[in-house]
Enzyme design. Structure first.
Site, short mmCIF file in Angstrom:
data_model
loop_
_atom_site.label_atom_id
_atom_site.label_comp_id
_atom_site.label_asym_id
_atom_site.label_seq_id
_atom_site.Cartn_x
_atom_site.Cartn_y
_atom_site.Cartn_z
N THR A 70 0.83 -1.21 0.00
CA THR A 70 0.00 0.00 0.00
C THR A 70 0.87 1.26 0.00
OG1 THR A 70 -1.98 -0.97 1.00
CG2 THR A 70 -1.62 1.38 1.38
N ASN A 149 -5.48 -9.16 -8.19
CA ASN A 149 -5.46 -9.92 -6.95
C ASN A 149 -6.78 -10.62 -6.66
OD1 ASN A 149 -6.22 -7.04 -6.59
ND2 ASN A 149 -6.72 -7.70 -4.51
N SER A 234 13.47 4.81 10.49
CA SER A 234 14.48 3.77 10.68
C SER A 234 14.03 2.47 10.03
CB SER A 234 14.74 3.54 12.17
OG SER A 234 15.31 4.70 12.75
N CYS A 321 -8.47 -6.28 1.86
CA CYS A 321 -8.30 -4.88 2.26
C CYS A 321 -9.60 -4.09 2.23
CB CYS A 321 -7.27 -4.21 1.35
SG CYS A 321 -5.67 -5.04 1.36
#
Length: 382
Positions: A70, A149, A234, A321
């Site tokens: 996403t 998908n 990070s 989703c």
């Protein structure tokens, strides 16, 4: 239990987990640190980056790690459009894209971009001639899935690339196709390509956007400037290492695995279509080897899924989703189905750990489920 919902979520391969563990407890440094722990983490991230790039023959570009497909799609659509707005503001997006492409495109419309949606035929294949007709001097981006998908249809991406001929950038969401069919960024002419870790049995929460060297993007997440300034934050080193290991395994094993899944898929399709008034969604031939998407008249897919779950079989009705909305699939609607037809859909997706016994169980249970649900439907008449 027989699990047929591999598109929604896959387990982490044990070999992947083994590779990740040292970076959770021993080599836990931050790649941005200048000491030895940081160097080791930085080295591990770079090695994973190379493995992911190699999986898609991506030596002519760079891999940017993200939190998943996403985010990678958002970076591709919004990041490319914003960086290249001076060249033009016209974008083409296929009507059957994942919502993580469609919603960023809608966002861009509110920012003054013009977005046109590429129509599809009854099997969900994009109309390449539409792209050819709609290309303009100010068209900067075209976004098309490699394979859908939900319905498994494989798109003619190489043909699309030939039509574009460098006139606009081509973004390909390969989330569903990597590990199922060949994905080679040079053959398909991609300028950007989205990849998901979990879809190749890596950890959740990490993905990547492959970017050709010539493509210039603007970051959509700002901060410390990690990932060559394109994705701040990070790096999630253990998950990135796992992603790299999953890519390495996939590169070695996908062909053999795809052939095994294709055999199981065809067995399911051949038998399920024997059920009265059942129909295959998606292309009958140009489809992913793990995808079975069928619809049944007079009943709803949610009822089928719940009934199968009670029998120890897990499946879905469409994209995980967006399936909670209970809205008909925009993919099936784009293919020309009516609301009631789209609501009667069952999606079965196969994976690495499915067996012939799983298929036996499914084929034993499903006909009875359909018959029972239809017997309760006021629409069904024998």
């Amino acid at each position: 239990m027989a699990y047929f919902d591999y598109t929604s979520a896959k387990p982490v391969d044990e070999r992947v987990l083994e590779a990740m563990l040292p970076y959770m407890t021993e080599s836990f440094g931050n790649p941005s640190s200048v000491h030895s722990y940081g160097f080791k983490a930085r080295e591990a991230v770079q090695e994973a980056r190379e493995k992911v790039a190699k999986l898609v023959n991506g030596g002519g570009g760079t891999v940017v790690f993200t939190s998943g497909a996403t985010e990678a799609n958002n970076l591709a659509i919004i990041g490319y459009a914003m960086r290249n707005a001076r060249k033009g503001k016209h974008i083409l997006v296929s009507a059957v894209e994942h919502m993580s492409v469609i919603n960023p495109a809608k966002f861009l419309q509110k920012q003054g971009f013009e977005v046109e949606y590429i129509p599809v035929g009854k099997y969900g294949e994009v109309d390449v001639s539409f792209i050819d007709q709609k290309l303009r001097d100010d068209t900067i981006l075209v976004s098309v899935q490699h394979a859908n998908n939900e319905i498994g249809t494989i798109q003619p991406v190489e043909e699309i690339s030939e039509v574009l001929a460098g006139k606009a950038a081509l973004h390909i969401d390969a989330t569903a196709s990597v590990g199922q069919i060949e994905v080679d960024v040079e053959k398909i002419g991609a300028d950007m390509l989205t990849i998901s870790s979990n879809d190749i049995y890596g950890p959740k929460g990490v993905g990547a956007l492959w970017i050709r060297k010539e493509a210039k993007l603007q970051p959509v997440i700002l901060g410390g400037g990690q990932e060559n300034g394109l994705r701040s934050g990070s790096e999630n080193v253990p998950s990135i290492v796992g992603f790299g290991k999953a890519a390495e395994i996939t590169a070695m094993e996908w062909r053999e695995e795809a052939e095994r899944l294709r055999r199981l898929r065809d067995r399911i399709i051949d038998n399920v279509l024997k059920i009265e008034e059942s129909y295959l969604n998606g292309h009958p031939e140009k489809r992913l080897p793990n995808n079975v998407n069928v619809r049944f008249s007079y009943i709803e897919g949610e009822s089928i899924v719940l009934s199968l779950d009670m029998a120890g079989i897990q499946a879905s009705t469409g994209s995980a989703c967006s399936s909670k909305t209970l809205q008909p699939s925009h993919v099936l609607m784009a293919c020309g189905l009516k609301h009631e037809e789209a609501h009667g859909t069952l999606l079965l997706t196969l994976g690495r750990y499915n067996t012939d016994e799983d298929v036996d169980r499914l084929l034993e249970v499903l006909p009875g489920v359909i018959e029972r649900l239809r017997s309760m439907s006021p629409l069904y008449r024998r």
